[in-house]
Write an enzyme that holds these catalytic residues in place. Structure first.
Site, PDB file in Angstrom:
ATOM      1  N   TYR A  56     -36.396  17.115  31.789  1.00 40.77           N
ATOM      2  CA  TYR A  56     -35.905  17.584  29.707  1.00 40.77           C
ATOM      3  C   TYR A  56     -35.767  18.596  29.239  1.00 40.77           C
ATOM      4  O   TYR A  56     -35.011  18.856  28.408  1.00 40.77           O
ATOM      5  CB  TYR A  56     -36.654  16.085  29.096  1.00 40.77           C
ATOM      6  CG  TYR A  56     -35.728  14.498  29.298  1.00 40.77           C
ATOM      7  CD1 TYR A  56     -34.292  13.986  29.142  1.00 40.77           C
ATOM      8  CD2 TYR A  56     -36.587  13.962  30.232  1.00 40.77           C
ATOM      9  CE1 TYR A  56     -34.265  12.738  29.789  1.00 40.77           C
ATOM     10  CE2 TYR A  56     -36.346  13.176  30.946  1.00 40.77           C
ATOM     11  CZ  TYR A  56     -35.121  12.340  30.547  1.00 40.77           C
ATOM     12  OH  TYR A  56     -34.636  11.188  30.825  1.00 40.77           O
ATOM     13  N   GLN A  94     -23.746   7.213  24.034  1.00 43.76           N
ATOM     14  CA  GLN A  94     -25.177   6.850  24.439  1.00 43.76           C
ATOM     15  C   GLN A  94     -25.761   8.291  24.929  1.00 43.76           C
ATOM     16  O   GLN A  94     -26.722   8.357  25.624  1.00 43.76           O
ATOM     17  CB  GLN A  94     -24.548   6.268  27.008  1.00 43.76           C
ATOM     18  CG  GLN A  94     -24.673   4.781  25.950  1.00 43.76           C
ATOM     19  CD  GLN A  94     -23.694   4.048  27.089  1.00 43.76           C
ATOM     20  OE1 GLN A  94     -24.458   3.236  28.188  1.00 43.76           O
ATOM     21  NE2 GLN A  94     -22.469   4.076  27.362  1.00 43.76           N
ATOM     22  N   VAL A  96     -27.157  12.261  24.645  1.00 39.60           N
ATOM     23  CA  VAL A  96     -28.267  12.512  24.707  1.00 39.60           C
ATOM     24  C   VAL A  96     -28.252  14.256  24.089  1.00 39.60           C
ATOM     25  O   VAL A  96     -28.445  14.443  23.409  1.00 39.60           O
ATOM     26  CB  VAL A  96     -29.500  12.215  24.974  1.00 39.60           C
ATOM     27  CG1 VAL A  96     -29.820  10.968  24.701  1.00 39.60           C
ATOM     28  CG2 VAL A  96     -29.718  13.140  26.447  1.00 39.60           C
ATOM     29  N   HIS A 112     -29.534   5.964  22.715  1.00 36.84           N
ATOM     30  CA  HIS A 112     -30.299   6.493  24.056  1.00 36.84           C
ATOM     31  C   HIS A 112     -31.342   7.926  23.226  1.00 36.84           C
ATOM     32  O   HIS A 112     -32.082   8.581  24.290  1.00 36.84           O
ATOM     33  CB  HIS A 112     -29.412   6.796  25.381  1.00 36.84           C
ATOM     34  CG  HIS A 112     -29.098   5.405  25.545  1.00 36.84           C
ATOM     35  ND1 HIS A 112     -28.129   5.752  27.002  1.00 36.84           N
ATOM     36  CD2 HIS A 112     -29.319   4.276  25.704  1.00 36.84           C
ATOM     37  CE1 HIS A 112     -27.462   4.458  27.193  1.00 36.84           C
ATOM     38  NE2 HIS A 112     -28.467   3.498  26.498  1.00 36.84           N
ATOM     39  N   CYS A 139     -48.601  18.407  18.112  1.00 30.25           N
ATOM     40  CA  CYS A 139     -47.645  17.679  17.073  1.00 30.25           C
ATOM     41  C   CYS A 139     -48.141  18.621  15.822  1.00 30.25           C
ATOM     42  O   CYS A 139     -48.499  18.783  15.240  1.00 30.25           O
ATOM     43  CB  CYS A 139     -48.079  16.350  17.176  1.00 30.25           C
ATOM     44  SG  CYS A 139     -47.186  14.930  15.742  1.00 30.25           S
ATOM     45  N   CYS A 142     -49.343  15.256  13.215  1.00 30.40           N
ATOM     46  CA  CYS A 142     -50.885  14.597  13.236  1.00 30.40           C
ATOM     47  C   CYS A 142     -51.722  15.857  13.747  1.00 30.40           C
ATOM     48  O   CYS A 142     -52.508  15.539  13.962  1.00 30.40           O
ATOM     49  CB  CYS A 142     -50.796  13.017  14.379  1.00 30.40           C
ATOM     50  SG  CYS A 142     -50.665  13.411  15.965  1.00 30.40           S
ATOM     51  N   GLU A 207     -11.802   6.215  35.339  1.00 35.94           N
ATOM     52  CA  GLU A 207     -11.224   5.442  36.282  1.00 35.94           C
ATOM     53  C   GLU A 207     -11.804   4.520  35.821  1.00 35.94           C
ATOM     54  O   GLU A 207     -12.629   4.286  34.666  1.00 35.94           O
ATOM     55  CB  GLU A 207     -11.686   5.461  37.753  1.00 35.94           C
ATOM     56  CG  GLU A 207     -13.420   6.035  37.475  1.00 35.94           C
ATOM     57  CD  GLU A 207     -14.129   6.295  38.584  1.00 35.94           C
ATOM     58  OE1 GLU A 207     -15.530   6.610  39.227  1.00 35.94           O
ATOM     59  OE2 GLU A 207     -13.090   6.648  39.473  1.00 35.94           O
TER      60      GLU A 207
HETATM   61  P1  OAD Z   1     -21.729   7.180  33.791  1.00 33.99           P
HETATM   62  O1  OAD Z   1     -22.600   7.949  34.303  1.00 33.99           O
HETATM   63  O2  OAD Z   1     -22.698   5.565  34.389  1.00 33.99           O
HETATM   64  O3  OAD Z   1     -20.714   7.001  33.620  1.00 33.99           O
HETATM   65  C1  OAD Z   1     -20.044   8.482  33.320  1.00 33.99           C
HETATM   66  C2  OAD Z   1     -18.476   7.515  33.359  1.00 33.99           C
HETATM   67  O4  OAD Z   1     -17.447   8.778  33.143  1.00 33.99           O
HETATM   68  C3  OAD Z   1     -18.028   7.165  34.285  1.00 33.99           C
HETATM   69  O5  OAD Z   1     -17.297   6.445  34.630  1.00 33.99           O
HETATM   70  C4  OAD Z   1     -16.679   8.257  35.293  1.00 33.99           C
HETATM   71  O6  OAD Z   1     -15.337   7.625  35.914  1.00 33.99           O
HETATM   72  C5  OAD Z   1     -16.205   8.406  33.488  1.00 33.99           C
HETATM   73  N1  OAD Z   1     -15.862  10.622  33.660  1.00 33.99           N
HETATM   74  C6  OAD Z   1     -16.932  11.407  34.687  1.00 33.99           C
HETATM   75  N2  OAD Z   1     -15.886  12.337  33.783  1.00 33.99           N
HETATM   76  C7  OAD Z   1     -14.723  12.360  33.045  1.00 33.99           C
HETATM   77  C8  OAD Z   1     -13.615  13.153  32.354  1.00 33.99           C
HETATM   78  N3  OAD Z   1     -13.455  14.094  32.173  1.00 33.99           N
HETATM   79  N4  OAD Z   1     -13.013  11.570  31.957  1.00 33.99           N
HETATM   80  C9  OAD Z   1     -13.407  10.850  31.406  1.00 33.99           C
HETATM   81  N5  OAD Z   1     -13.961  10.040  31.840  1.00 33.99           N
HETATM   82  C10 OAD Z   1     -14.966  10.536  32.401  1.00 33.99           C
HETATM   83  O7  OAD Z   1     -22.831   7.618  32.830  1.00 33.99           O
HETATM   84  P2  OAD Z   1     -22.637   6.551  30.939  1.00 33.99           P
HETATM   85  O8  OAD Z   1     -22.297   5.300  31.598  1.00 33.99           O
HETATM   86  O9  OAD Z   1     -22.525   7.098  30.353  1.00 33.99           O
HETATM   87  O10 OAD Z   1     -29.057   6.489  29.876  1.00 33.99           O
HETATM   88  O11 OAD Z   1     -24.534   5.878  31.804  1.00 33.99           O
HETATM   89  C11 OAD Z   1     -25.222   5.141  30.314  1.00 33.99           C
HETATM   90  C12 OAD Z   1     -26.185   5.540  30.970  1.00 33.99           C
HETATM   91  O12 OAD Z   1     -27.205   5.689  32.340  1.00 33.99           O
HETATM   92  C13 OAD Z   1     -26.440   6.837  29.888  1.00 33.99           C
HETATM   93  O13 OAD Z   1     -26.763   6.925  28.836  1.00 33.99           O
HETATM   94  C14 OAD Z   1     -28.362   7.209  30.567  1.00 33.99           C
HETATM   95  C15 OAD Z   1     -27.971   6.570  31.677  1.00 33.99           C
HETATM   96  O14 OAD Z   1     -29.153   6.510  32.272  1.00 33.99           O
HETATM   97  C16 OAD Z   1     -30.503   6.865  30.068  1.00 33.99           C
HETATM   98  O15 OAD Z   1     -31.165   7.909  30.369  1.00 33.99           O
HETATM   99  C17 OAD Z   1     -31.209   5.785  28.916  1.00 33.99           C
END
Ligand code: OAD
Length: 237
Positions: A56, A94, A96, A112, A139, A142, A207
């Site tokens: 991170y 979602q 960060v 998230h 911290c 605290c 997609e």
């Molecule tokens: P994903 O990596 O699962 O999905 C990303 C989506 O973005 C896919 O459907 C791609 O097709 C699309 N994508 C990629 N490039 C793109 C572009 N240039 N324009 C438009 N779309 C594009 O990511 P999230 O759905 O955000 O959580 O994942 C959800 C959560 O899973 C995240 O917040 C994270 C992860 O684990 C935590 O870390 C808690």
């Protein structure tokens, strides 16, 4: 035509892909290169805090140079148009990263968590942090050492501000999902909640997502192209 009186937008990693921040599940995505169980669960953190903090810290450092793109800008433009018309607008991300705020969005929920915040596991104080943290970080509230962790929601933890999101979804007239695979709940279920509330539902993604068939309207292509085009059309309508 007036804008819908209440809009909820959900964004995922795809909206920041063209800003150079990796997605998670695409080919070459973060979870194809790094072990999710080790880096995004409380158990992984308990096992190897240095490994998790390092991951991170690297991602927090990336934000120093990352710049928002035209898709983030278009959503900020849509939000100000809603404000001008007295329509409700909530951006639930979602992500960060801080690119929505950088682009000028104001009403943003980071369900998230945020890389630029850290949380003390002893006193639960959340503070802004741009620098590296580790097992010897003190911290600022605290003053204990070794309890500061990234303010990120890991698998098995409750996403943030769910009541606020639920209220907005139950009243929204339009729900737009952008750049998310629809693989992670509860966010993946928001489209259904919006649908039950009678909202028009729109998917903008590279997609079809796992939920694509549920949406009323779908548009596919890079976010920096399809999001500004879709916002322009909505504002011109
Ligand atoms: P994903 O990596 O699962 O999905 C990303 C989506 O973005 C896919 O459907 C791609 O097709 C699309 N994508 C990629 N490039 C793109 C572009 N240039 N324009 C438009 N779309 C594009 O990511 P999230 O759905 O955000 O959580 O994942 C959800 C959560 O899973 C995240 O917040 C994270 C992860 O684990 C935590 O870390 C808690």
């Amino acid at each position: 035509m007036p804008l819908p009186r209440s809009i909820v937008v959900l964004t995922g990693a795809g909206i920041s892909a063209e800003s150079g921040l990796g997605t998670f599940r695409d080919e070459d995505g973060i979870w194809t290169k790094y072990p999710l169980e080790a880096l995004a669960t409380p158990e992984g953190f308990a096992r190897d805090p240095d490994f998790v903090q390092g991951f991170y810290n690297d991602r927090r450092r990336q934000l120093k140079t990352a710049r928002h793109n035209r898709a983030h800008e278009a959503l900020a433009r849509l939000e100000s148009a809603c404000r001008a018309e007295g329509a409700d607008f909530l951006l639930v991300t979602q992500n960060v990263d801080n690119l929505h705020e950088q682009a000028g969005s104001r009403n943003v929920v980071h369900m998230h968590g945020e890389l630029t915040r850290v949380r003390c596991m002893n006193c639960f104080t959340v503070t802004v942090c741009q620098e590296d943290i580790g097992t010897s970080t003190q911290c600022t509230a605290c003053r204990t050492v070794g309890h500061v962790r990234p303010h990120i929601v890991w698998f098995g933890e409750m996403p943030l501000e769910m009541n606020r999101i639920g209220d907005a979804l139950s009243q929204c007239r339009m729900f737009v999902s952008i750049g998310t695979s629809g693989a992670v709940y509860p966010a993946a279920g928001f489209v259904q909640e919006a649908m039950y509330a009678g909202a028009r539902t729109v998917e903008l993604n590279l997609e079809p997502s796992e939920n694509a068939r549920v949406f009323d309207e779908t548009r596919y292509g890079p976010a920096s192209e399809i999001v500004p085009a879709w916002v322009d059309r909505l504002l011109d309508a």
